[in-house]
Design an enzyme around this catalytic site. Structure first.
Site, PDB file in Angstrom:
ATOM      1  N   TYR A 185       0.265 -10.635   3.555  1.00 56.18           N
ATOM      2  CA  TYR A 185       1.030  -9.514   2.998  1.00 56.18           C
ATOM      3  C   TYR A 185       1.257  -9.710   1.493  1.00 56.18           C
ATOM      4  O   TYR A 185       1.132  -8.769   0.699  1.00 56.18           O
ATOM      5  CB  TYR A 185       2.361  -9.427   3.746  1.00 56.18           C
ATOM      6  CG  TYR A 185       3.215  -8.243   3.404  1.00 56.18           C
ATOM      7  CD1 TYR A 185       2.866  -6.953   3.800  1.00 56.18           C
ATOM      8  CD2 TYR A 185       4.411  -8.417   2.713  1.00 56.18           C
ATOM      9  CE1 TYR A 185       3.674  -5.869   3.508  1.00 56.18           C
ATOM     10  CE2 TYR A 185       5.240  -7.342   2.432  1.00 56.18           C
ATOM     11  CZ  TYR A 185       4.861  -6.068   2.820  1.00 56.18           C
ATOM     12  OH  TYR A 185       5.666  -5.007   2.533  1.00 56.18           O
ATOM     13  N   LYS A 205       0.014  -7.208  -1.474  1.00 58.73           N
ATOM     14  CA  LYS A 205       0.987  -6.548  -2.330  1.00 58.73           C
ATOM     15  C   LYS A 205       0.817  -6.924  -3.794  1.00 58.73           C
ATOM     16  O   LYS A 205       1.056  -6.099  -4.682  1.00 58.73           O
ATOM     17  CB  LYS A 205       2.405  -6.860  -1.841  1.00 58.73           C
ATOM     18  CG  LYS A 205       2.765  -6.112  -0.557  1.00 58.73           C
ATOM     19  CD  LYS A 205       2.476  -4.615  -0.682  1.00 58.73           C
ATOM     20  CE  LYS A 205       3.032  -3.788   0.434  1.00 58.73           C
ATOM     21  NZ  LYS A 205       2.672  -2.361   0.323  1.00 58.73           N
TER      22      LYS A 205
END
Length: 306
Positions: A164, A168
């Protein structure tokens, strides 16, 4: 009281708009006159399943307010289909908010390639495909607003979220380059790092905190960045619970060894100086980053210290 900012005549695509942040974005834009493509695959927070219910519900809410919206149930990996829905129904696309996301948390030691690939495909590849499909339409008419959604995990890192965090931070890099390429055509691109109670955070956030971090405390910033009056480009903002702040890179004064030979021993000797943030600069571009380095004393490219 400031005049209400409206989006009459604008066409907005909001991905992951069936719940949480995306829903809040879509509702505000729809209430302010934008024609909205409410995109949501309708899957769970881990990327499984599919349903039309979430997107349909948000479309119904916008229509109940007197707004105009249509649902899109395509995955963001089929970004061209989402943009085509905007073109088919409304003939244009002016605003893209890349909000869709999932989680597949795991420590790096236990993370599978499937965990890694699925996060990449939804967050990074999905944002690329939606924006890439909308990009030529925005450039050709000299107007567009794009908002990317990053996370504190991407900026600072977080245990159990290597996949993640990678995705991001990738959103920030993508937005930074698109801001450079789109700026001259009035296609402006910015990134928000929301702190909000959503489906992704709801599993680890107590109800009282979730209430304080409601998505509608984030949406005003996202909406402003999408407005024609906003000239911000290439910005990165942390936002949540009413707090708004802009982030930037910071660099120490560092140490330049010049052209004489040096090794890891010399680096070790100067380590405290290299990491000393008592004197800093804030480079905003590659040129601003590189030129002072090349012009430092004893640099083969330099003409004395600047």
């Amino acid at each position: 009281m400031a005049d209400e900012l409206r989006y009459d005549g604008r066409v907005a695509i909001v991905t992951g708009a069936g719940n949480g942040l995306g829903r809040a974005h879509a509702l505000l834009l729809g209430a302010r006159g934008a024609r909205v493509v409410v995109n949501d695959l309708g899957g769970d927070v881990h990327g499984g399943g599919q349903s039309s219910a979430a997107a349909d519900q948000v479309v119904a809410e916008i229509q109940a307010m007197g707004g105009t919206a249509v649902a899109s149930y395509d995955s963001v990996e089929a970004g061209d289909k989402i943009v085509q829905a905007a073109l088919d129904h409304f003939g244009s696309v002016d605003i893209v908010i890349n909000n869709a996301g999932i989680l597949r948390d795991s420590s790096f030691a236990k993370m599978t390639e499937h965990d890694w690939d699925l996060i990449y495909r939804v967050h990074v590849l999905g944002a690329f495909r939606v924006t890439h499909a909308a990009w030529p339409h925005m450039r050709s008419k000299g107007y567009g607003r794009v908002v990317m959604t990053t996370s504190a995990a991407g900026i600072y890192g977080n245990f159990g979220q290597a996949n993640y965090s990678m995705a991001k931070m990738g959103m920030i890099g993508l937005a930074s380059t698109l801001a450079i390429e789109g700026g001259a055509k009035n296609v402006l691109v910015n990134t928000i790092a929301p702190i909000a109670g959503s489906r992704l955070s709801g599993t680890v956030m107590p109800p009282q905190m979730a209430e304080a971090l409601r998505p509608d405390y984030v949406t005003p910033l996202a909406a402003y960045l999408c407005h024609e009056s906003c000239q911000e480009n290439g910005g990165l903002f942390e936002v949540g619970a009413g707090f708004h702040a802009k982030l930037r890179w910071e660099r120490t004064a560092g140490h330049h060894f010049g052209s004489q030979p040096f090794g890891p021993e010399e680096v070790a000797e100067k380590w405290l100086e290299i990491g000393d943030f008592s004197q800093v600069s804030h480079p905003k571009s590659i040129a601003e980053s590189v030129m002072p380095i090349l012009q430092s004393a004893d640099s083969p490219f330099g003409h004395g210290k600047v």
